[in-house]
Design a protein around this motif. Structure first.
Motif, mmCIF file in Angstrom:
data_model
loop_
_atom_site.group_PDB
_atom_site.id
_atom_site.type_symbol
_atom_site.label_atom_id
_atom_site.label_comp_id
_atom_site.label_asym_id
_atom_site.label_seq_id
_atom_site.Cartn_x
_atom_site.Cartn_y
_atom_site.Cartn_z
ATOM 1 N N ALA A 1 2.284 -90.787 57.515
ATOM 2 C CA ALA A 1 2.857 -89.578 58.114
ATOM 3 C C ALA A 1 2.140 -89.211 59.405
ATOM 4 N N LEU A 2 0.814 -89.385 59.450
ATOM 5 C CA LEU A 2 0.068 -89.101 60.680
ATOM 6 C C LEU A 2 0.515 -90.013 61.814
ATOM 7 N N GLY A 3 0.731 -91.284 61.491
ATOM 8 C CA GLY A 3 1.205 -92.221 62.510
ATOM 9 C C GLY A 3 2.587 -91.849 63.023
ATOM 10 N N VAL A 4 3.477 -91.495 62.107
ATOM 11 C CA VAL A 4 4.830 -91.096 62.498
ATOM 12 C C VAL A 4 4.787 -89.784 63.285
ATOM 13 N N CYS A 5 3.878 -88.868 62.904
ATOM 14 C CA CYS A 5 3.719 -87.599 63.637
ATOM 15 C C CYS A 5 3.331 -87.850 65.091
ATOM 16 N N ALA A 6 2.369 -88.745 65.293
ATOM 17 C CA ALA A 6 1.934 -89.045 66.657
ATOM 18 C C ALA A 6 3.084 -89.636 67.469
ATOM 19 N N TYR A 7 3.814 -90.550 66.854
ATOM 20 C CA TYR A 7 4.978 -91.160 67.509
ATOM 21 C C TYR A 7 6.038 -90.104 67.848
ATOM 22 N N ALA A 8 6.333 -89.218 66.889
ATOM 23 C CA ALA A 8 7.363 -88.191 67.090
ATOM 24 C C ALA A 8 6.939 -87.178 68.151
ATOM 25 N N ALA A 9 5.649 -86.818 68.165
ATOM 26 C CA ALA A 9 5.153 -85.866 69.164
ATOM 27 C C ALA A 9 5.257 -86.445 70.574
ATOM 28 N N LEU A 10 4.910 -87.707 70.714
ATOM 29 C CA LEU A 10 5.020 -88.362 72.020
ATOM 30 C C LEU A 10 6.480 -88.439 72.464
ATOM 31 N N LEU A 11 7.361 -88.697 71.502
ATOM 32 C CA LEU A 11 8.798 -88.777 71.805
ATOM 33 C C LEU A 11 9.313 -87.416 72.276
ATOM 34 N N ALA A 12 8.927 -86.339 71.568
ATOM 35 C CA ALA A 12 9.357 -84.993 71.951
ATOM 36 C C ALA A 12 8.793 -84.604 73.316
ATOM 37 N N LEU A 13 7.535 -84.987 73.570
ATOM 38 C CA LEU A 13 6.922 -84.690 74.867
ATOM 39 C C LEU A 13 7.618 -85.440 75.995
ATOM 40 N N ALA A 14 7.937 -86.703 75.753
ATOM 41 C CA ALA A 14 8.636 -87.498 76.772
ATOM 42 C C ALA A 14 10.000 -86.898 77.079
ATOM 43 N N SER A 15 10.696 -86.421 76.037
ATOM 44 C CA SER A 15 12.002 -85.794 76.228
ATOM 45 C C SER A 15 11.867 -84.522 77.061
ATOM 46 N N ALA A 16 10.822 -83.730 76.803
ATOM 47 C CA ALA A 16 10.599 -82.493 77.558
ATOM 48 C C ALA A 16 10.271 -82.794 79.019
ATOM 49 N N VAL A 17 9.456 -83.808 79.256
ATOM 50 C CA VAL A 17 9.091 -84.173 80.624
ATOM 51 C C VAL A 17 10.314 -84.655 81.400
ATOM 52 N N LEU A 18 11.167 -85.425 80.744
ATOM 53 C CA LEU A 18 12.346 -85.973 81.416
ATOM 54 C C LEU A 18 13.384 -84.913 81.742
ATOM 55 N N PHE A 19 13.589 -83.956 80.824
ATOM 56 C CA PHE A 19 14.720 -83.046 80.965
ATOM 57 C C PHE A 19 14.347 -81.590 81.273
ATOM 58 N N GLU A 20 13.124 -81.149 80.934
ATOM 59 C CA GLU A 20 12.765 -79.739 81.169
ATOM 60 C C GLU A 20 11.322 -79.620 81.631
ATOM 61 N N ARG A 21 11.008 -80.335 82.681
ATOM 62 C CA ARG A 21 9.636 -80.359 83.168
ATOM 63 C C ARG A 21 9.170 -78.974 83.622
ATOM 64 N N ALA A 22 10.039 -78.219 84.287
ATOM 65 C CA ALA A 22 9.656 -76.898 84.789
ATOM 66 C C ALA A 22 9.301 -75.956 83.640
ATOM 67 N N ALA B 1 10.159 -83.032 66.914
ATOM 68 C CA ALA B 1 9.105 -83.843 66.297
ATOM 69 C C ALA B 1 9.109 -83.705 64.779
ATOM 70 N N VAL B 2 9.250 -82.470 64.290
ATOM 71 C CA VAL B 2 9.152 -82.206 62.852
ATOM 72 C C VAL B 2 10.238 -82.946 62.070
ATOM 73 N N TYR B 3 11.473 -82.891 62.540
ATOM 74 C CA TYR B 3 12.555 -83.511 61.763
ATOM 75 C C TYR B 3 12.649 -85.021 61.966
ATOM 76 N N THR B 4 12.070 -85.523 63.038
ATOM 77 C CA THR B 4 11.925 -86.980 63.137
ATOM 78 C C THR B 4 11.009 -87.475 62.015
ATOM 79 N N VAL B 5 9.886 -86.776 61.837
ATOM 80 C CA VAL B 5 8.954 -87.129 60.763
ATOM 81 C C VAL B 5 9.600 -86.929 59.391
ATOM 82 N N ALA B 6 10.296 -85.804 59.224
ATOM 83 C CA ALA B 6 10.895 -85.489 57.922
ATOM 84 C C ALA B 6 11.891 -86.558 57.483
ATOM 85 N N MET B 7 12.742 -86.991 58.399
ATOM 86 C CA MET B 7 13.764 -87.975 58.027
ATOM 87 C C MET B 7 13.164 -89.328 57.671
ATOM 88 N N VAL B 8 12.034 -89.647 58.273
ATOM 89 C CA VAL B 8 11.381 -90.930 57.978
ATOM 90 C C VAL B 8 10.578 -90.858 56.681
#
Length: 503
Positions: A467-488, A314-321
């Protein structure tokens, strides 16, 4: 207070300190940049870089002292604690004398090498001495206190003292700069903030650790890892300082140093926030390792690595944007150097992301004292970074330096991920590599849409809202990635957080 709770206290305090330091850290360079110009801003950065090299005379002492204190604190052995602190104190005093001599030498030589408009040779020499005083305090007061507090897992005290320092330092600099005080005099009065921090830690240690006798019989053998830790810190300092050193020695352009420093300031702020999660946890892992709780280590490390990699996604998605919009706003009105360099901004972010790939493993190396076993990693990393940087700096400038650093960080991350399982059989390299792949792909997918979506705030407030908007987007993206690949693993982390809240 259990380890998890103490880690949370440490992390919250450290995170707060990093936020305060990062925000105020943007204020003071901006004030100096606008008031005194890019050349004097670059000069200050260059001198501070040399100070970081001089600090190598004590490199290794701190890490070795903290490692040596893990077991005495776990056993509540006051005699052993006294012996280690006494040995560390004597080593710091010797190192402090050497440091003072080096600062005086630089104050005499540096003015002859660098010619800066607006400052005489005497002014440059005095600036070197003043900036050196703040570092001298590390040897004679701060270092031994930090080692004791860190080993006792009370890092929050250090964080609070850093907040006090940052606030006082910023207030002094802003007030004096706005009243037209010269740079040398400004830096002199700013030393008051450094003395304030030293006083806070000294008072706390005398009250909390009243049993410590700094003149007890020293146990120098307990610091036998200091040479190996020294080796790592010397090479890391050379690696970290290589960019400014290469610009100073090869390009000899203080304005380019200033440009590099502006981008570096942003990235270092991000890195400081991320370091909270690993530095605050190292003493806890050191305690687990010393007590031989290997099952606990395997489970806790897996949860930590998963959490850390999810955070940097999430952090570096925001940073690059958001890095270039920030730099454009921050340097608005500064015309004596070119700061709008999108490729440089992207490379800074990618390089920092690669650097953070190896942070969970580095935390274990520090917690377990595996300095000797990983020395070759540091040598190869430095060789790649400096070699490629020196080769590419003339044709590519700052971008060339960053390419060399990126290649070295990718090597170091790979080497450490392969090394850790050789020491802890509960851990697996394959899982770490898959997590890094997940981070890289998720960040790429997160940043791609902004190649077509313009982000152009016209001020700090609008930048913060974007930045707050991009943070929310990046956090949701990171959460979706975790749910898809490392739910346990995600469930395990959430379960641990719930237990902590009920405790």
């Amino acid at each position: 207070m259990n380890r998890t709770k103490r880690y949370m206290y440490n992390s919250v305090a450290a995170f707060t300190a990093e936020i305060v330091t990062m925000i105020l850290g943007f204020v003071t360079p901006r004030i100096i940049l606008v008031t005194y110009g890019s050349e004097l801003n670059g000069l200050t950065s260059s001198i501070l870089q040399f100070m970081s090299y001089f600090n190598l005379v004590e490199a290794g002492f701190s890490n070795a002292a903290v490692y040596a204190l893990y077991k005495p604190f776990a056993d509540k052995d006051e005699t052993a604690i006294n012996a280690v602190v006494s040995a560390a104190r004597r080593m710091y005093l010797r190192a402090g004398g050497i440091f003072c001599a080096l600062v005086v030498g630089l104050a005499l030589i540096y003015p002859l090498y660098i010619d800066v408009d607006g400052l005489s040779n005497l002014d440059v020499g005095l600036l070197v001495l003043i900036l050196g005083v703040s570092n001298v305090l590390n040897f004679f007061t701060l270092s031994k206190h930090r080692a004791v507090i860190t080993a006792d897992m009370r890092v929050y005290v250090i964080s609070l003292s850093n907040i006090a320092f940052s606030l006082a330092n910023t207030l002094i600099i802003v007030f004096l700069a706005q009243n037209g005080v010269g740079l040398v005099e400004l830096r002199f009065w700013a030393l008051a903030a450094a003395f304030l921090r030293a006083g806070i830690l000294s008072l706390y240690c005398h009250k909390r650790y009243a049993f410590i006798d700094e003149k007890a019989e020293p146990n120098f053998a307990a610091l036998n890892k200091s040479k190996d830790a020294l080796f790592h810190e010397v090479l890391y300092a050379l690696y970290k300082g290589a960019p400014i050193a290469l610009i100073t020695l090869i390009l000899r352009d203080m304005a380019v140093v200033s440009v590099y420093n502006v981008y570096s300031m942003v990235i270092m702020g991000i890195a400081g926030l991320l370091a909270v999660f690993s530095s605050g946890l190292a003493p806890s892992f050191g305690n687990v390792i010393m007590l031989g709780e290997m099952d606990t280590l395997g489970q806790a490390y897996g949860e930590f690595e998963f959490t850390y990699y999810s955070i940097i996604t999430a952090v570096y998605t925001v940073a690059m944007v958001m890095i270039m919009p920030f730099v454009r706003i921050y340097t608005r009105g500064v015309t004596d150097a070119v700061y709008d360099l999108p490729i440089v901004g992207l490379l800074f972010c990618v390089n920092s992301l690669a650097h953070n790939f190896r942070m969970p493993q580095m935390m274990l190396v520090s917690a377990g004292g595996h300095y000797r076993e990983t020395r070759s990693h540091s040598v190869i990393q430095l060789t790649i970074s400096v070699g490629l940087g020196a080769l590419l700096i003339q044709p590519l400038g700052i971008a060339g330096i960053l390419i060399g650093s990126l290649c070295s960080n990718l090597y170091r991350a790979t080497a450490l991920i392969r090394f850790v399982p050789t020491q802890y059989s509960q851990l697996r390299s394959r899982r770490s590599f898959l997590r890094i792949l997940r981070v890289a792909v998720t960040v790429l997918l997160g940043v791609l849409p902004f190649c077509w979506i313009p982000v152009a705030p016209d001020g700090y407030l609008s930048w913060a809202l974007c930045a707050l908007g991009v943070c929310a987007y990046a956090a949701l993206l990171a959460l979706a990635s975790a749910v898809l690949f490392e739910r346990a693993e995600l469930k395990n982390v959430l379960r641990r957080i719930r237990r902590l809240r009920r405790a």
